[in-house]
Design an enzyme around this catalytic site. Sequence first.
Site, PDB file in Angstrom:
ATOM      1  N   LYS A 174       1.011  -1.473   0.210  1.00 22.15           N
ATOM      2  CA  LYS A 174       0.342  -0.282   0.088  1.00 22.15           C
ATOM      3  C   LYS A 174       1.243   1.370   0.560  1.00 22.15           C
ATOM      4  CE  LYS A 174      -1.986   3.489   1.868  1.00 22.15           C
ATOM      5  NZ  LYS A 174      -2.094   4.417   1.317  1.00 22.15           N
ATOM      6  N   GLU A 177      -1.716   7.575  -1.580  1.00 24.21           N
ATOM      7  CA  GLU A 177      -2.098   7.577  -1.806  1.00 24.21           C
ATOM      8  C   GLU A 177      -1.205   8.876  -3.173  1.00 24.21           C
ATOM      9  OE1 GLU A 177      -5.605   9.410  -1.041  1.00 24.21           O
ATOM     10  OE2 GLU A 177      -5.479  10.278   0.196  1.00 24.21           O
ATOM     11  N   GLY A 227       6.079   5.927   7.552  1.00 24.49           N
ATOM     12  CA  GLY A 227       5.271   6.673   7.824  1.00 24.49           C
ATOM     13  C   GLY A 227       5.941   7.780   9.613  1.00 24.49           C
ATOM     14  N   GLY A 228       4.783   8.511   9.732  1.00 26.93           N
ATOM     15  CA  GLY A 228       4.423   8.998  10.818  1.00 26.93           C
ATOM     16  C   GLY A 228       4.478   8.785  11.879  1.00 26.93           C
ATOM     17  N   THR A 231       0.464   7.421  12.782  1.00 29.30           N
ATOM     18  CA  THR A 231       0.759   6.323  12.290  1.00 29.30           C
ATOM     19  C   THR A 231       0.712   5.622  12.784  1.00 29.30           C
ATOM     20  OG1 THR A 231       0.058   7.721  10.087  1.00 29.30           O
ATOM     21  CG2 THR A 231      -0.306   5.709   9.534  1.00 29.30           C
ATOM     22  N   GLY A 232       2.037   5.496  12.681  1.00 31.36           N
ATOM     23  CA  GLY A 232       2.322   4.447  13.061  1.00 31.36           C
ATOM     24  C   GLY A 232       2.096   4.585  14.817  1.00 31.36           C
ATOM     25  N   GLU A 249       9.639   2.034  10.850  1.00 32.16           N
ATOM     26  CA  GLU A 249      10.200   3.037  10.352  1.00 32.16           C
ATOM     27  C   GLU A 249       9.524   4.317  10.419  1.00 32.16           C
ATOM     28  OE1 GLU A 249      13.608   2.811   9.980  1.00 32.16           O
ATOM     29  OE2 GLU A 249      13.532   0.261   9.598  1.00 32.16           O
ATOM     30  N   CYS A 283      13.493  11.380   6.436  1.00 27.90           N
ATOM     31  CA  CYS A 283      13.516  10.993   7.379  1.00 27.90           C
ATOM     32  C   CYS A 283      15.149  11.677   8.450  1.00 27.90           C
ATOM     33  CB  CYS A 283      12.835   9.871   7.862  1.00 27.90           C
ATOM     34  SG  CYS A 283      14.083   8.670   6.852  1.00 27.90           S
ATOM     35  N   GLU A 384       9.496  16.976  14.935  1.00 27.29           N
ATOM     36  CA  GLU A 384       9.945  16.647  12.841  1.00 27.29           C
ATOM     37  C   GLU A 384       8.945  18.102  12.031  1.00 27.29           C
ATOM     38  OE1 GLU A 384       8.183  13.394  10.968  1.00 27.29           O
ATOM     39  OE2 GLU A 384      10.920  13.190  10.073  1.00 27.29           O
TER      40      GLU A 384
HETATM   41  P1  NDP Z   1       2.118   8.843   7.072  1.00 32.12           P
HETATM   42  O1  NDP Z   1       2.011   8.016   7.983  1.00 32.12           O
HETATM   43  O2  NDP Z   1       0.497  10.108   6.725  1.00 32.12           O
HETATM   44  O3  NDP Z   1       1.398   7.962   5.727  1.00 32.12           O
HETATM   45  C1  NDP Z   1       2.137   6.657   5.201  1.00 32.12           C
HETATM   46  C2  NDP Z   1       1.521   5.185   4.564  1.00 32.12           C
HETATM   47  O4  NDP Z   1       0.830   5.058   5.788  1.00 32.12           O
HETATM   48  C3  NDP Z   1       1.401   6.840   3.731  1.00 32.12           C
HETATM   49  O5  NDP Z   1       0.988   4.634   2.759  1.00 32.12           O
HETATM   50  C4  NDP Z   1      -0.337   6.466   4.112  1.00 32.12           C
HETATM   51  O6  NDP Z   1      -1.747   6.301   3.153  1.00 32.12           O
HETATM   52  C5  NDP Z   1      -0.621   4.745   4.812  1.00 32.12           C
HETATM   53  N1  NDP Z   1      -1.711   5.318   6.579  1.00 32.12           N
HETATM   54  C6  NDP Z   1      -2.107   6.616   6.714  1.00 32.12           C
HETATM   55  N2  NDP Z   1      -2.412   6.434   7.846  1.00 32.12           N
HETATM   56  C7  NDP Z   1      -3.332   4.971   8.073  1.00 32.12           C
HETATM   57  C8  NDP Z   1      -4.015   4.193   8.723  1.00 32.12           C
HETATM   58  N3  NDP Z   1      -4.718   4.517   9.360  1.00 32.12           N
HETATM   59  N4  NDP Z   1      -3.458   2.717   8.855  1.00 32.12           N
HETATM   60  C9  NDP Z   1      -3.088   2.701   7.296  1.00 32.12           C
HETATM   61  N5  NDP Z   1      -2.023   3.031   6.736  1.00 32.12           N
HETATM   62  C10 NDP Z   1      -2.325   4.259   6.785  1.00 32.12           C
HETATM   63  O7  NDP Z   1       3.305   9.815   6.605  1.00 32.12           O
HETATM   64  P2  NDP Z   1       3.957   9.810   5.786  1.00 32.12           P
HETATM   65  O8  NDP Z   1       3.417   9.395   4.240  1.00 32.12           O
HETATM   66  O9  NDP Z   1       2.984  11.937   5.441  1.00 32.12           O
HETATM   67  O10 NDP Z   1       5.132  10.444   5.439  1.00 32.12           O
HETATM   68  C11 NDP Z   1       5.986  11.138   6.277  1.00 32.12           C
HETATM   69  C12 NDP Z   1       6.421  11.182   7.190  1.00 32.12           C
HETATM   70  O11 NDP Z   1       7.544   9.503   7.037  1.00 32.12           O
HETATM   71  C13 NDP Z   1       7.022  11.324   8.018  1.00 32.12           C
HETATM   72  O12 NDP Z   1       7.035  11.601   9.478  1.00 32.12           O
HETATM   73  C14 NDP Z   1       9.395  10.592   8.161  1.00 32.12           C
HETATM   74  O13 NDP Z   1       9.834  10.478   8.880  1.00 32.12           O
HETATM   75  C15 NDP Z   1       8.857   8.848   7.797  1.00 32.12           C
HETATM   76  N6  NDP Z   1       9.463   8.603   7.078  1.00 32.12           N
HETATM   77  C16 NDP Z   1      10.213   7.658   7.466  1.00 32.12           C
HETATM   78  C17 NDP Z   1      11.658   7.005   7.744  1.00 32.12           C
HETATM   79  C18 NDP Z   1      12.693   5.757   7.593  1.00 32.12           C
HETATM   80  O14 NDP Z   1      12.808   5.501   7.467  1.00 32.12           O
HETATM   81  N7  NDP Z   1      11.807   6.184   9.162  1.00 32.12           N
HETATM   82  C19 NDP Z   1      11.350   7.089   5.632  1.00 32.12           C
HETATM   83  C20 NDP Z   1      10.670   7.825   5.192  1.00 32.12           C
HETATM   84  C21 NDP Z   1       9.528   8.552   5.829  1.00 32.12           C
HETATM   85  P3  NDP Z   1      -2.018   7.567   2.629  1.00 32.12           P
HETATM   86  O15 NDP Z   1      -0.738   8.351   2.365  1.00 32.12           O
HETATM   87  O16 NDP Z   1      -2.086   6.634   1.135  1.00 32.12           O
HETATM   88  O17 NDP Z   1      -3.012   8.192   3.054  1.00 32.12           O
END
Ligand code: NDP
Length: 492
Positions: A174, A177, A227-228, A231-232, A249, A283, A384
Site C-alpha cells: 500500500k 495515495e 511513515g509518521g 500513524t505508527g 520506520e 526522515c 519534525e
Molecule cells: P503517514 O504516516 O501519513 O503515511 C505513511 C503511509 O501510511 C501512507 O501510505 C499512508 O497512506 C498510510 N496510512 C495513513 N494512515 C493510515 C492508517 N490509519 N492505516 C494504515 N495506513 C495508513 O506518513 P507520510 O506519508 O506523511 O510520511 C512522512 C513521515 O514518514 C515522516 O514523519 C517521516 O519521518 C517518515 N519517514 C520515515 C522514514 C524512515 O526510514 N524512518 C522514511 C521516510 C519517511 P496515504 O498517504 O495514502 O494516506
Amino acid sequence: MVATLYIDGAWRQASDGSAHDVHSPHDQRIVATVSQATQSDVQDAITAARESFDSGIFSSWSFNERSALVAKIADLLERDADLIARKESDDTGKRFIEAQYDVADVVSTFRHFAALGLKEHGRVVDVGLDHVSSRIVHEPLGVASLIGPWNYPLLQIAWKVAPALVAGCSFIVKPSELTPQSAIALMKIIEEAGTPKGVANLILGPGSVVGTPLINDPRIDLVSFTGGLTTGQTIMRAAATTIKKLALELGGKNPHIIFADADIEAAIDNAVTAAFLHSGQVCSAGTRLIVERSIHDQVVNEIVRRAGLITLGGPDDRLAETGPLISQAHLSNVSQYVEKGVAEGAQLLVGGKRSDLPEHAQGWYYLPTVLDNCTSKMFCVQEESFGPVMTVEVFDTEAQAIAIGNDTPFGLSGGVWSKDAEKAARVASALRHGTIWVNDFGPYRPAAEWGGYKQSGIGRELGEHGLGEYLEIKHIWTNNAPSRSGWFRAHE
Ligand code: NDP
C-alpha cells in the site's frame, strides 16, 4: 477504465469503478489516474495473500529459488529505470536526476537481498547430547502488509518487498495515495519476473480507508510500515489485538553536531545538504544543527548565505537544486511550524515563506529556512517539520553537545564533525540514534542496517536484520534414540 489494482495475479479496476487523480506537486497538473480500492478489494487482496501463503506455492520455494527471482526483478528494474524514475518525479515533484538516483538505489536493494538469500540460513546447535540433533531453521513469516510513505515511494517499498520475497512471504503493498505510480510499475515487474499468483498484491487508496483493514485483519501476520509517528502509534494499537509482528520506520529530528575543531568548510557544505536535500522531506534530514558557540557566527552566517542561494524548481528544470513540497497540506504544516518557532522565540534568518517566483505559483515551493537561537524545549526543535527548516542550538562542552543531541523523543540518525578522532568516536558512541555519521552526513548502503532508537521505530530494514524481520525462527530438536522421560512415578 483504470485497472491499477493487482490482486491474485490479475490487474483490475476498483469493484465500484472508483479512481482518483494524482497531481504533480510542481504545477498541479494531473500526472496519472489510478484505481481507488474498495473495502471488498482490500478483502480480496488479503484473501489472495493468505491463500497463496498457506498453499505453499511460493513459501515452499528454496532460498536459492527466491533469490533468483529477486535478482531477476533487479535486472528488470534496471531495464525500466528511466521510465520508473519519470513516474517517481511526476508524483513527488523531485528532480528527474534524483529519481534516477533513487531507482538505482532500488536496484541495489534488490541485489543486496538476492545475495543475502544465497547465504547459509539457520544453524546447528550443540546441545551436548550425542543422540540429539538440534537445528535452528528460518521460515517465511507469513502474510505481510507493506505500507510506504510519499517521500521516497519506491525505495521505501523496495526495502520491504525485496526481503519479503527472499523470505517467502506473501504480501499486500500500500503506497501513499499521493505517489502510487512507481509501486504499480514495480508490481508489473514482479509479475513479469514470474512471481506466483497471489503472492504480491497492490492496493491503492487513502491510508485511513484502505490501510485500516491491512493493520486490523487477523489473517495478516506482520505490518511493515514507514511513515509518521501518529500513524505508527495507530498501527501499534491495532496490532495489539492480534499480536502482529511490527516493523516500524518512523520520523526523526536528527542532531548534526559541529565542533570548533572540525573541517569547517566540509561541515558547512554537508550541513546545507543534510537539511535541504529533497527540501527536507527526508526522515534522516539533519535539520537540527548543534554548533560549538565559538564558531556559531561563522558557521550559521555561511549556511544562511548558501541556503538563500538554493535554486528551487520542477523535475526537468536543469538549474534546480531541489524541488517542491509534496502537497498544499504539507506546505501549510511547514509554514505553521515555522510560525510557531518564531512565536516561541526562534530567530528567522532566511526563508520562512513560500517561494514568490511566478514559475512556482502553481507548485508547493517553500524556501530553505534557518531558525537560530533555538533551545531543546522548543516545539520546532522537538518535532519534525519534514520540510526545509533547520533549527540552530549552541553548546560549550562535549557533554553538552551529547546531552542536546539526545534530548529528543526520536532516535533515527545524527552526525558529528571533529578532527579529533577520539572525541568524535566518544560522541558517536554516546548518541542514541540508529545511524551516526562521523565527518559526513547522509550516506547509507543496503548492506548496513537502517532504523531508529526510541520513537523513531521498531526493528531494522536493510542489512541482515532487514531480512530477519520477514522470517520466523524455529528450533527443531530430534531425538535419535528415544526413551521414556521418567519424570512422573505413575509411569514407572
Ligand atoms: P503517514 O504516516 O501519513 O503515511 C505513511 C503511509 O501510511 C501512507 O501510505 C499512508 O497512506 C498510510 N496510512 C495513513 N494512515 C493510515 C492508517 N490509519 N492505516 C494504515 N495506513 C495508513 O506518513 P507520510 O506519508 O506523511 O510520511 C512522512 C513521515 O514518514 C515522516 O514523519 C517521516 O519521518 C517518515 N519517514 C520515515 C522514514 C524512515 O526510514 N524512518 C522514511 C521516510 C519517511 P496515504 O498517504 O495514502 O494516506
